[in-house]
Write a protein that holds these residues in place. Sequence first.
Motif, PDB file in Angstrom:
ATOM      1  N   ASN A  26       0.946  -1.333  -0.005  1.00  0.00           N
ATOM      2  CA  ASN A  26       0.016   0.070  -0.007  1.00  0.00           C
ATOM      3  C   ASN A  26       0.926   1.439  -0.092  1.00  0.00           C
ATOM      4  OD1 ASN A  26      -2.161  -1.725   0.170  1.00  0.00           O
ATOM      5  ND2 ASN A  26      -2.640  -1.187   1.974  1.00  0.00           N
ATOM      6  N   PHE A  30       1.960   2.196  -3.402  1.00  0.00           N
ATOM      7  CA  PHE A  30       1.018   2.937  -4.113  1.00  0.00           C
ATOM      8  C   PHE A  30       0.666   4.288  -3.727  1.00  0.00           C
ATOM      9  CE2 PHE A  30      -3.623   4.395  -4.676  1.00  0.00           C
ATOM     10  CZ  PHE A  30      -3.817   3.778  -6.038  1.00  0.00           C
ATOM     11  N   GLN A  45       1.579   7.198  -6.626  1.00  0.00           N
ATOM     12  CA  GLN A  45       0.668   8.489  -6.697  1.00  0.00           C
ATOM     13  C   GLN A  45       1.110   9.610  -6.553  1.00  0.00           C
ATOM     14  OE1 GLN A  45      -2.307   7.772  -8.273  1.00  0.00           O
ATOM     15  NE2 GLN A  45      -1.468   5.374  -8.429  1.00  0.00           N
ATOM     16  N   LYS A  62      -5.611  10.932  -3.884  1.00  0.00           N
ATOM     17  CA  LYS A  62      -5.294   9.486  -4.259  1.00  0.00           C
ATOM     18  C   LYS A  62      -4.308   8.949  -3.192  1.00  0.00           C
ATOM     19  CE  LYS A  62      -6.200   7.203  -7.927  1.00  0.00           C
ATOM     20  NZ  LYS A  62      -6.148   6.662  -9.383  1.00  0.00           N
ATOM     21  N   ALA A  75      -4.978   6.462   0.153  1.00  0.00           N
ATOM     22  CA  ALA A  75      -4.298   5.336   0.210  1.00  0.00           C
ATOM     23  C   ALA A  75      -3.564   5.218   1.633  1.00  0.00           C
ATOM     24  CB  ALA A  75      -3.405   5.125  -0.863  1.00  0.00           C
ATOM     25  N   ASP A  79      -3.229  -3.036 -11.776  1.00  0.00           N
ATOM     26  CA  ASP A  79      -3.865  -2.037 -10.878  1.00  0.00           C
ATOM     27  C   ASP A  79      -5.217  -2.464 -10.335  1.00  0.00           C
ATOM     28  OD1 ASP A  79      -2.079  -0.763 -12.054  1.00  0.00           O
ATOM     29  OD2 ASP A  79      -3.289   0.429 -13.803  1.00  0.00           O
ATOM     30  N   HIS A  80      -6.201  -3.275 -10.816  1.00  0.00           N
ATOM     31  CA  HIS A  80      -7.035  -4.148  -9.849  1.00  0.00           C
ATOM     32  C   HIS A  80      -6.644  -4.483  -8.605  1.00  0.00           C
ATOM     33  CE1 HIS A  80     -10.902  -5.664  -9.240  1.00  0.00           C
ATOM     34  NE2 HIS A  80     -10.251  -7.006  -9.071  1.00  0.00           N
ATOM     35  N   GLU A  99      -4.053  -3.785  -6.832  1.00  0.00           N
ATOM     36  CA  GLU A  99      -3.517  -2.719  -6.150  1.00  0.00           C
ATOM     37  C   GLU A  99      -4.890  -1.956  -5.440  1.00  0.00           C
ATOM     38  OE1 GLU A  99       0.259  -0.102  -6.729  1.00  0.00           O
ATOM     39  OE2 GLU A  99      -1.047   0.500  -8.211  1.00  0.00           O
ATOM     40  N   GLN A 100      -5.940  -1.517  -6.062  1.00  0.00           N
ATOM     41  CA  GLN A 100      -6.978  -1.158  -5.526  1.00  0.00           C
ATOM     42  C   GLN A 100      -7.707  -1.935  -4.551  1.00  0.00           C
ATOM     43  OE1 GLN A 100      -8.177   1.954  -5.976  1.00  0.00           O
ATOM     44  NE2 GLN A 100      -6.436   2.613  -7.259  1.00  0.00           N
ATOM     45  N   GLN A 101      -7.817  -3.297  -4.815  1.00  0.00           N
ATOM     46  CA  GLN A 101      -8.239  -4.121  -3.874  1.00  0.00           C
ATOM     47  C   GLN A 101      -7.455  -4.267  -2.710  1.00  0.00           C
ATOM     48  OE1 GLN A 101     -11.242  -6.326  -4.190  1.00  0.00           O
ATOM     49  NE2 GLN A 101     -11.666  -4.803  -6.095  1.00  0.00           N
ATOM     50  N   LYS A 110      -8.562  -1.999   0.098  1.00  0.00           N
ATOM     51  CA  LYS A 110      -9.675  -2.169   0.969  1.00  0.00           C
ATOM     52  C   LYS A 110      -9.563  -2.588   2.351  1.00  0.00           C
ATOM     53  CE  LYS A 110     -12.553  -2.810  -3.311  1.00  0.00           C
ATOM     54  NZ  LYS A 110     -13.633  -3.895  -3.873  1.00  0.00           N
TER      55      LYS A 110
END
Length: 235
Positions: free
Chosen positions: A31, A34, A38, A57, A61, A191-192, A194-196, A199
Amino acid sequence: MEKCTIVLCALFSCLLSSYKPSPACEYAGSNIGFVKSQTEKAIAMENINLARYYTYKALNAIVKSRQQLSECGCEHAVLSIEEGFDNLKRATRTTTLRATKILLNRALENTLEGLEAVLTYEAHDSPYPSDVLVMNTKMAKKKKIVLKDTDINALRKKIDMSLVNYQKSLDNVINSVNCKEAKAFAKKIHDHCEQQLLKPNLTEGKKYYNLRTKQISKEALERLEGCGDQLLSSR
């Protein structure tokens, strides 16, 4: 700054090859990575509104990473990331692009310090040193931790086996599809994941699944790096 980043990346590679961080530290490191990407995108912008977009963003994060940082237990990383958070917030309130970038560069330095702290934390700060685990009660606590780690390792092995087919499919895409399309495919999955991972309250299985899928996709992107340029130059 570029030299500093290169040196740190080299250090991280050596450290990662020498030991395996705990799940919480591993997810926190992902994280923070990420947040770093950004922040770097924000610095690269020549439009203050776009710079703010990527800054927000990065801020978001950090908010979503606080639980993992807390579970990791690395206080130095927490302090560095929170200092970076403050610099990012201040960057959204400036009125000039120059002032924004000054604060963003400070935030990036904080983020790199936090990432280094997470990756080196377990190498120097084992929470259960051998000279402390003497009393029976503490030995019992250690046994519980070993059992828990065994369960996590078994879960990870199952997930690793389930991802063998994905890795084969990705290799097939790289070898048979146009470079640009292969890059887009791998990046979309990277990227998917990374976003997950940002959460909150993901199960251990989902966190590790997304982390490993992200790592496999990243390795594919590294293999594809520059292939588009080669295709263009050959025309």
